[in-house]
Design an enzyme around this catalytic site. Sequence first.
Site, PDB file in Angstrom:
ATOM      1  N   CYS A  30       0.834  -1.202   0.000  1.00  0.00           N
ATOM      2  CA  CYS A  30       0.000   0.000   0.000  1.00  0.00           C
ATOM      3  C   CYS A  30       0.875   1.261   0.000  1.00  0.00           C
ATOM      4  CB  CYS A  30      -0.930  -0.021   1.212  1.00  0.00           C
ATOM      5  SG  CYS A  30      -2.050   1.388   1.268  1.00  0.00           S
ATOM      6  N   CYS A  71      -0.488   4.258   1.941  1.00  0.00           N
ATOM      7  CA  CYS A  71      -0.343   4.103   3.392  1.00  0.00           C
ATOM      8  C   CYS A  71       1.108   4.280   3.843  1.00  0.00           C
ATOM      9  CB  CYS A  71      -0.779   2.705   3.826  1.00  0.00           C
ATOM     10  SG  CYS A  71      -2.192   2.045   2.960  1.00  0.00           S
ATOM     11  N   ASP A  72       2.033   3.651   3.138  1.00  0.00           N
ATOM     12  CA  ASP A  72       3.405   3.543   3.652  1.00  0.00           C
ATOM     13  C   ASP A  72       4.426   4.363   2.873  1.00  0.00           C
ATOM     14  OD1 ASP A  72       2.408   1.752   5.524  1.00  0.00           O
ATOM     15  OD2 ASP A  72       2.779   0.009   4.249  1.00  0.00           O
TER      16      ASP A  72
HETATM   17  P1  FAD Z   1     -11.281  -5.602   4.573  1.00  0.00           P
HETATM   18  O1  FAD Z   1     -10.567  -4.726   5.511  1.00  0.00           O
HETATM   19  O2  FAD Z   1     -10.505  -6.461   3.628  1.00  0.00           O
HETATM   20  O3  FAD Z   1     -12.268  -6.501   5.439  1.00  0.00           O
HETATM   21  C1  FAD Z   1     -12.973  -7.560   4.873  1.00  0.00           C
HETATM   22  C2  FAD Z   1     -13.279  -8.551   5.975  1.00  0.00           C
HETATM   23  O4  FAD Z   1     -14.167  -9.529   5.456  1.00  0.00           O
HETATM   24  C3  FAD Z   1     -12.049  -9.305   6.479  1.00  0.00           C
HETATM   25  O5  FAD Z   1     -11.940  -9.123   7.879  1.00  0.00           O
HETATM   26  C4  FAD Z   1     -12.296 -10.763   6.099  1.00  0.00           C
HETATM   27  O6  FAD Z   1     -11.857 -11.672   7.099  1.00  0.00           O
HETATM   28  C5  FAD Z   1     -13.829 -10.792   5.999  1.00  0.00           C
HETATM   29  N1  FAD Z   1     -14.333 -11.788   5.076  1.00  0.00           N
HETATM   30  C6  FAD Z   1     -13.964 -11.965   3.768  1.00  0.00           C
HETATM   31  N2  FAD Z   1     -14.715 -12.948   3.223  1.00  0.00           N
HETATM   32  C7  FAD Z   1     -15.565 -13.395   4.192  1.00  0.00           C
HETATM   33  C8  FAD Z   1     -16.592 -14.385   4.226  1.00  0.00           C
HETATM   34  N3  FAD Z   1     -16.888 -15.121   3.144  1.00  0.00           N
HETATM   35  N4  FAD Z   1     -17.273 -14.604   5.366  1.00  0.00           N
HETATM   36  C9  FAD Z   1     -16.979 -13.866   6.486  1.00  0.00           C
HETATM   37  N5  FAD Z   1     -16.011 -12.903   6.516  1.00  0.00           N
HETATM   38  C10 FAD Z   1     -15.330 -12.670   5.377  1.00  0.00           C
HETATM   39  N6  FAD Z   1      -5.835   2.061   4.196  1.00  0.00           N
HETATM   40  C11 FAD Z   1      -5.742   3.297   4.734  1.00  0.00           C
HETATM   41  O7  FAD Z   1      -6.701   4.079   4.658  1.00  0.00           O
HETATM   42  N7  FAD Z   1      -4.616   3.691   5.397  1.00  0.00           N
HETATM   43  C12 FAD Z   1      -3.546   2.879   5.585  1.00  0.00           C
HETATM   44  O8  FAD Z   1      -2.553   3.272   6.175  1.00  0.00           O
HETATM   45  C13 FAD Z   1      -3.643   1.558   5.053  1.00  0.00           C
HETATM   46  N8  FAD Z   1      -2.610   0.687   5.233  1.00  0.00           N
HETATM   47  C14 FAD Z   1      -2.730  -0.581   4.768  1.00  0.00           C
HETATM   48  C15 FAD Z   1      -1.698  -1.456   5.028  1.00  0.00           C
HETATM   49  C16 FAD Z   1      -1.774  -2.760   4.611  1.00  0.00           C
HETATM   50  C17 FAD Z   1      -0.653  -3.707   4.918  1.00  0.00           C
HETATM   51  C18 FAD Z   1      -2.923  -3.202   3.881  1.00  0.00           C
HETATM   52  C19 FAD Z   1      -3.028  -4.638   3.429  1.00  0.00           C
HETATM   53  C20 FAD Z   1      -3.959  -2.311   3.602  1.00  0.00           C
HETATM   54  C21 FAD Z   1      -3.872  -0.992   4.034  1.00  0.00           C
HETATM   55  N9  FAD Z   1      -4.878  -0.072   3.798  1.00  0.00           N
HETATM   56  C22 FAD Z   1      -4.820   1.179   4.331  1.00  0.00           C
HETATM   57  C23 FAD Z   1      -6.071  -0.424   3.000  1.00  0.00           C
HETATM   58  C24 FAD Z   1      -7.267  -0.760   3.949  1.00  0.00           C
HETATM   59  O9  FAD Z   1      -6.850  -1.742   4.869  1.00  0.00           O
HETATM   60  C25 FAD Z   1      -8.455  -1.272   3.142  1.00  0.00           C
HETATM   61  O10 FAD Z   1      -8.812  -0.340   2.145  1.00  0.00           O
HETATM   62  C26 FAD Z   1      -9.676  -1.491   4.045  1.00  0.00           C
HETATM   63  O11 FAD Z   1      -9.351  -2.356   5.099  1.00  0.00           O
HETATM   64  C27 FAD Z   1     -10.848  -2.058   3.258  1.00  0.00           C
HETATM   65  O12 FAD Z   1     -11.885  -2.335   4.149  1.00  0.00           O
HETATM   66  P2  FAD Z   1     -13.029  -3.387   3.797  1.00  0.00           P
HETATM   67  O13 FAD Z   1     -13.929  -3.410   4.968  1.00  0.00           O
HETATM   68  O14 FAD Z   1     -13.593  -3.113   2.464  1.00  0.00           O
HETATM   69  O15 FAD Z   1     -12.287  -4.791   3.627  1.00  0.00           O
END
Ligand code: FAD
Length: 316
Positions: A133, A136-137
Amino acid sequence: MLDLAIVGGGPAGLTAGLYGTRGGLANVVMYEKGMPGGQITQSSEVENYPGVCKVVSGMELMECWPKQAMRFGLRHEMQEVVRVSRCEDIFLLTLDNGQTQKAKSVIIATGSTPKRAGFEGEEEFFGRGVSTCATCDGFFYKDKEVAVLGGGDTALEEALFLSKIAKRVYLIHRRDKFRAAPSTVQRVKSNPKIEFILNATVKKVYGDQMGVQGVIIQQNGQEIDLKVPGLFVFVGMQVNNEVIKQEDGSFLCEVNRWGEIVVDLRMQTSIPGLFGAGDVRSDASKQVVCAAGDGATAAISAINYLQARGEELKIC
Ligand code: FAD
Ligand code: NAP
């Protein structure tokens, strides 16, 4: 029967739960297969969530979200949803414990997962120099040299982003042709801060407790020791869309060519009562704040949908 089922407990799913329950829905369950919080809990430092002035870890950032959402009646079930299908006007959720659950509306918030490239040290140094990312970093490499791996749109666009922060960006790609759009390739080629290392693969990253110190690259049978403190890996994203795949291989709602759920500005999918939010949806900015905003929008849309259609839904 649930009023609303939320699949995924990251920033999008948790915010959808908060808005859904606080907005008056009585029977709302969030299915999260692991601990609530989502992929941001892997991040060691988050400094771009508005209103949080201190640099916090992803874990710290997300600590309070489940508590806040559950205060208004959201229930969390630690279950993987295997499939969401449609039955008349309602939805059928198949859970990995073999049970099924009916719901009048569903928000898919399953996120996406950056693919790993598979080199030595990738897992060990993930979050300590190996990152997926740049937004982010990237700032941690201000005026330093940094490397990017990949030859698609993400790698090239993020290399351009990083070139505004870092002193120099090395773009490592395993071929000399790029998947990225030609106009993006052209912009990268004419950027004096980006240097190509082509027909090259990353063998390993090395470092110490503080983080990455360098990258060993193989190119034309020779090894290059690139002494950089960071490597950004952009070798594709895995959209977590398995849950909407039907038994015949089709998708429950429209997805785009990258498998992302197509939504409108209300997070409505092509199926009434089914919403998509966060990284799993089309054109997502893939940031915590955006995922949270999507979750709120999706929940408000679900409430409106149930108010307009609730009584007349055909139930199988
Ligand atoms: P996710 O956070 O991916 O959550 C999805 C959830 O659904 C997960 O917990 C998973 O376990 C669950 N899930 C999936 N399939 C199923 C299923 N079939 N049944 C039940 N549960 C399920 N963004 C920032 O704004 N700032 C940052 O500094 C930043 N740093 C990051 C650093 C890293 C290393 C990474 C990988 C990402 C970073 N991001 C950052 C991006 C940010 O994490 C994502 O944009 C955000 O988390 C997306 O949220 P979401 O709820 O859409 O999905
Ligand atoms: P992608 O297009 O699949 O590209 C992945 C890149 O990583 C490819 O260059 C691939 O090399 C390389 N790669 C894959 N596995 C590797 C490994 N193990 N080691 C080293 N390199 C590896 O992924 P993406 O760039 O994340 O894009 C995903 C989709 O989103 C694409 O369809 C893209 O067009 C789209 N997207 C669009 C935009 C935009 O429209 N602005 C922006 C971002 C993404 P090879 O080329 O040799 O296979």
